[in-house]
Each structure stands twice: as C-alpha cells, then as structure tokens.
Write a protein that holds these residues in place. Sequence first.
Motif, mmCIF file in Angstrom:
data_model
loop_
_atom_site.group_PDB
_atom_site.id
_atom_site.type_symbol
_atom_site.label_atom_id
_atom_site.label_comp_id
_atom_site.label_asym_id
_atom_site.label_seq_id
_atom_site.Cartn_x
_atom_site.Cartn_y
_atom_site.Cartn_z
ATOM 1 N N GLU A 132 54.442 13.169 -0.037
ATOM 2 C CA GLU A 132 55.008 14.508 0.035
ATOM 3 C C GLU A 132 55.111 15.086 -1.375
ATOM 4 N N ARG A 133 54.515 16.222 -1.560
ATOM 5 C CA ARG A 133 54.546 16.874 -2.874
ATOM 6 C C ARG A 133 55.904 17.545 -3.057
ATOM 7 N N THR A 134 56.588 17.233 -4.155
ATOM 8 C CA THR A 134 57.919 17.753 -4.410
ATOM 9 C C THR A 134 57.892 18.691 -5.606
ATOM 10 N N ARG A 135 58.388 19.882 -5.398
ATOM 11 C CA ARG A 135 58.428 20.872 -6.476
ATOM 12 C C ARG A 135 59.464 20.448 -7.508
ATOM 13 N N ALA A 136 59.164 20.671 -8.766
ATOM 14 C CA ALA A 136 60.088 20.348 -9.851
ATOM 15 C C ALA A 136 61.399 21.108 -9.669
ATOM 16 N N PRO A 137 62.510 20.538 -10.099
ATOM 17 C CA PRO A 137 63.791 21.236 -9.965
ATOM 18 C C PRO A 137 63.804 22.528 -10.784
ATOM 19 N N GLU A 138 64.513 23.510 -10.274
ATOM 20 C CA GLU A 138 64.519 24.823 -10.901
ATOM 21 C C GLU A 138 65.036 24.800 -12.343
ATOM 22 N N PRO A 139 66.088 24.011 -12.674
ATOM 23 C CA PRO A 139 66.516 23.992 -14.088
ATOM 24 C C PRO A 139 65.402 23.568 -15.041
ATOM 25 N N LEU A 140 64.566 22.603 -14.609
ATOM 26 C CA LEU A 140 63.456 22.177 -15.462
ATOM 27 C C LEU A 140 62.437 23.299 -15.617
ATOM 28 N N LEU A 141 62.165 24.015 -14.535
ATOM 29 C CA LEU A 141 61.213 25.129 -14.623
ATOM 30 C C LEU A 141 61.774 26.238 -15.513
ATOM 31 N N GLU A 142 63.075 26.468 -15.445
ATOM 32 C CA GLU A 142 63.668 27.481 -16.323
ATOM 33 C C GLU A 142 63.510 27.084 -17.789
ATOM 34 N N ARG A 143 63.586 25.797 -18.085
ATOM 35 C CA ARG A 143 63.353 25.356 -19.456
ATOM 36 C C ARG A 143 61.911 25.646 -19.880
ATOM 37 N N CYS A 144 60.975 25.503 -18.939
ATOM 38 C CA CYS A 144 59.578 25.851 -19.236
ATOM 39 C C CYS A 144 59.453 27.334 -19.556
ATOM 40 N N ARG A 159 55.779 33.279 -15.107
ATOM 41 C CA ARG A 159 56.694 32.839 -14.057
ATOM 42 C C ARG A 159 56.009 32.874 -12.691
ATOM 43 N N ARG A 160 55.256 33.913 -12.423
ATOM 44 C CA ARG A 160 54.566 34.025 -11.125
ATOM 45 C C ARG A 160 53.471 32.956 -11.003
ATOM 46 N N LEU A 161 52.789 32.698 -12.120
ATOM 47 C CA LEU A 161 51.737 31.682 -12.103
ATOM 48 C C LEU A 161 52.326 30.307 -11.784
ATOM 49 N N VAL A 162 53.409 29.951 -12.472
ATOM 50 C CA VAL A 162 54.060 28.658 -12.226
ATOM 51 C C VAL A 162 54.652 28.630 -10.811
ATOM 52 N N GLY A 163 55.180 29.754 -10.362
ATOM 53 C CA GLY A 163 55.761 29.814 -9.028
ATOM 54 C C GLY A 163 54.748 29.524 -7.933
ATOM 55 N N ARG A 164 53.532 30.034 -8.078
ATOM 56 C CA ARG A 164 52.494 29.775 -7.083
ATOM 57 C C ARG A 164 51.976 28.350 -7.162
ATOM 58 N N ALA A 165 52.049 27.749 -8.352
ATOM 59 C CA ALA A 165 51.472 26.413 -8.549
ATOM 60 C C ALA A 165 52.339 25.310 -7.956
ATOM 61 N N ASP A 166 53.650 25.552 -7.764
ATOM 62 C CA ASP A 166 54.563 24.520 -7.283
ATOM 63 C C ASP A 166 54.382 23.206 -8.046
ATOM 64 N N PRO A 167 54.587 23.199 -9.355
ATOM 65 C CA PRO A 167 54.349 21.970 -10.123
ATOM 66 C C PRO A 167 55.343 20.878 -9.764
ATOM 67 N N THR A 168 54.893 19.638 -9.866
ATOM 68 C CA THR A 168 55.784 18.505 -9.682
ATOM 69 C C THR A 168 56.655 18.353 -10.929
ATOM 70 N N GLU A 169 57.639 17.458 -10.856
ATOM 71 C CA GLU A 169 58.504 17.233 -12.007
ATOM 72 C C GLU A 169 57.702 16.698 -13.193
#
Length: 261
Positions: free
Chosen positions: A189-201, A227-237
């Motif tokens: 199961e692919r898990t999206r990185a937590p939002e606080p980590l993405l905010e740091r990005c 932000r939109r690019l990363v949002g569509r990509a659903d990166p893992t942690e």
Amino acid sequence: MTADAGSSREDAHTVERRETPAVAVVDAETPGNVGTIARAMKNFGFADLLLVDPPALDPDGEAYGFAGHAREDVLPNASELSFEELVDTYHTVGCTAVTNEDDRGHVRYPFSTPAELAERLASVDSRTAIVFGREGVGLTNEELARIDEICTIPANPEYPVLNLGQAATITLYELQDLALEETQLPDVERTRAPEPLLERCFDAWAGLLGEINHPEPKRAKADRLFRRLVGRADPTEGEANTLLGILKRARDRPDRTDDSD
C-alpha cells in the motif's frame, strides 16, 4: 443480523461458488497454438482447457514445447468435446476481431471488451467458456450464431487481427481476477508522506527561490506550482525526505565568490 451483514455474506457466498471460466479452442490449426494458449492459461490462473477438433498433441511435440509449465497440468488434463457439447454445456463467450457496427448485423453484435467482460462475469454464477477459433479465420458466423455473447480486443482499425496466442494472452490477462486470488506482485500500500514533512519541503523550496534570487513577483506562482506538482505526485515519506535533503543542500550551498574561482 443487519441487512449489510447479510448482503456481505451473500456476496461472499456468490464469489466462493462461482467457477473459474474454462478456455475452449475450436479447430486449432497447429499443436503450437494449443500449447501457447495453455501457457497463457497457466500464467493467469486458468486450468480447464477444452478442445474442439484438436490436432494431435504429441508429448514430445510443439504443443508441449510451447506450453512451458502448463505441460505439467493444463495441457495433459485438457478435455476434448464437440462444438455441440460446448454450446449445450457452457455459457459461451466467443472471441473475435471482426464485429458488426450496430444491431443491423447481430451475429457479431453487441460485443464486450475483455475488461468489460471481466467486470460483468465476476457476478455471473454459471459454467462459462471463453472460446477461441482458428488461427486463420477465427470462429465462423455459423459458430458465432450459436454462441451466447461476443468479446473483442480494441486494436488499430487498420489491422485489428491478432494471432491466436496474442488474443488469448491479452484476454486471459484481463480476466485474471476471475481465476487468481493473488499475483506475484507484493501487496504494497502506497502511503503519502505526512503533511508536516511536505510543508517542510515547501518551506525549503521557498528558501531556495530566495537563495537563487528568483524574481519576487514570480515567487508566489512558483510556490503554488510546486505545491500542486507535489500534491499530484503523492510522494512517500522516503521520497519526501530525499526531496527535502536536495532542496536544503541546494539552498545552503557554499557561496561562490566570482566566476574566476
């Protein structure tokens, strides 16, 4: 018992008792065709091979040579029957590349694609056979007229005709959920990185824009696009951590003195 619970148990019972479709080959022109189809059956979980007017299948010949591991079970356990027995015993799905365009010619119309067929047959509790014809001419109109429904593979209209082995492999691949409970692919199961980590990005990206002196009026747009690019990509942690490290390294790089250095 709740209605939902009763429905779930009924659905589970239906799935449990539904038989995996058989695969029928009518008047195969060469033993190799039979072997190739048997191999595709083994790949995708089908076991019941039905042969109408087959060629001789020598254990030392090309049928067994083409069958791969299906030579151990699918091919030697194949059943021979007549076309009349096939259509009388099974709900038959005839595979053809040539269809009629509308109901003015109903021998080859209406039709389903293999993907559509897979979705519908999942809820059909009936002995079903997927029927393939000859390598050269496929199933005749007379045969198709006695078959219950038609299946066709979408292809280039300039050349939609596949060879028998290709057609069987594509069709059985699309139908594999009717035969296999799992495949060799791990159930990850692919898990999206937590939002606080993405905010740091995003913060690191904004810092990089400032470090490289990106024009101030364009920074808001660049931030939004990133932000939109990363949002569509659903990166893992792990992916987000790697991205963050690169952005920070780019932002915190040692200053360069001048071009001569």
